[in-house]
Design an enzyme around this catalytic site. Structure first.
Site, PDB file in Angstrom:
ATOM      1  N   THR A  60      -1.613   5.655   2.032  1.00  0.00           N
ATOM      2  CA  THR A  60      -2.819   4.826   2.029  1.00  0.00           C
ATOM      3  C   THR A  60      -2.852   3.950   3.272  1.00  0.00           C
ATOM      4  OG1 THR A  60      -2.759   4.763  -0.387  1.00  0.00           O
ATOM      5  CG2 THR A  60      -4.129   3.124   0.716  1.00  0.00           C
ATOM      6  N   LEU A  98       0.866  -1.175   0.000  1.00  0.00           N
ATOM      7  CA  LEU A  98       0.000   0.000   0.000  1.00  0.00           C
ATOM      8  C   LEU A  98       0.903   1.226   0.000  1.00  0.00           C
ATOM      9  CD1 LEU A  98      -2.684  -0.939   2.706  1.00  0.00           C
ATOM     10  CD2 LEU A  98      -2.927  -1.081   0.223  1.00  0.00           C
ATOM     11  N   ASP A  99       0.490   2.288  -0.676  1.00  0.00           N
ATOM     12  CA  ASP A  99       1.256   3.528  -0.681  1.00  0.00           C
ATOM     13  C   ASP A  99       1.456   4.051   0.736  1.00  0.00           C
ATOM     14  OD1 ASP A  99       1.335   3.473  -3.443  1.00  0.00           O
ATOM     15  OD2 ASP A  99      -0.293   4.920  -3.700  1.00  0.00           O
ATOM     16  N   TRP A 100       2.492   4.860   0.894  1.00  0.00           N
ATOM     17  CA  TRP A 100       2.838   5.471   2.184  1.00  0.00           C
ATOM     18  C   TRP A 100       1.627   6.126   2.846  1.00  0.00           C
ATOM     19  CZ3 TRP A 100       3.937  11.054   2.914  1.00  0.00           C
ATOM     20  CH2 TRP A 100       4.463  11.350   4.176  1.00  0.00           C
TER      21      TRP A 100
END
Length: 211
Positions: free
Chosen positions: A60, A56-58
């Site tokens: 998110t 998951l993105d930083w």
């Protein structure tokens, strides 16, 4: 770093399901000062065998699964590669779509001159498909459920931007009004379904969005 704000949703001998907080990397960054991340926190606090399966993105938050042995890692990775898992995200986006649901099929690629941004590119981009559905309408913004069929980097953020509805609080892609509308990126992995790599049981996990 401690596990203080990391919720372990499920754990057994094969896997961990974590509710990742926002502003935490899934894996270490390239720079030495970016070592702090979900997987190293788990490895340093009682789960030395934890292996990342997807990311998951930083910014998110939400559900992410990690494997606890090589065989489970191989099988879970295969499920993601073969699209046998189910994922859904909750997001807040700027504006009001004219319909209640739709699909976005636009090819994406990394945009090195503007790293770490990604862009739509019909010639060089990789296939990307997202389904979206409005859950709630509220003034200048709406709550949507996003279902990515492919798993391109920044896919949901770029796809929603492309149809004129950037996510609230998105420092990479939102315009000034959408950025100011919330203090964080409003994107949360709220549903994850997978098959247990050892028992073959179908498992479903849900996490309500914190916004």
């Amino acid at each position: 770093m401690p596990l203080s704000n990391i919720e372990i949703v499920h754990q057994d001998a094969a896997l961990l399901v974590i509710n990742k907080p926002t502003l935490l990397l899934s894996v270490p960054g390239r720079a030495e000062d970016n070592r702090d991340c979900l997987v190293t926190r788990l490895q340093d606090n009682g789960y030395p065998e934890a292996r990342i399966v997807h990311r998951l993105d930083w910014e998110t938050s939400g559900l992410i699964v990690l494997a606890r042995d090589a065989d489970s890692h191989r099988e879970l990775s295969r499920q993601f590669h073969d699209r046998e898992t189910e994922k859904a995200y909750t997001a807040l986006c700027w504006g009001q779509p004219t319909t209640d649901s739709g699909r976005i099929e636009l090819p994406l690629r990394y945009d090195p001159p503007n790293k770490p941004r990604h862009i739509v590119d019909h010639e060089l981009g990789k296939h990307a498909l997202t389904f979206w559905r409005v859950v709630e309408r509220c003034g200048d913004w709406c709550r949507v459920e996003l279902t990515p069929i492919t798993g391109r980097s920044h896919q949901l953020r770029v796809h929603m931007l492309a149809i004129g509805h950037p996510l609230l609080g998105d420092r990479l892609y939102a315009h000034e009004q959408a950025l100011a509308a919330h203090e964080r990126l409003c994107l949360h992995a709220s549903l994850l379904c997978l098959t247990h790599p050892q028992s073959g049981e179908r498992m479903r996990f849900e996490s309500p969005a914190p916004f």
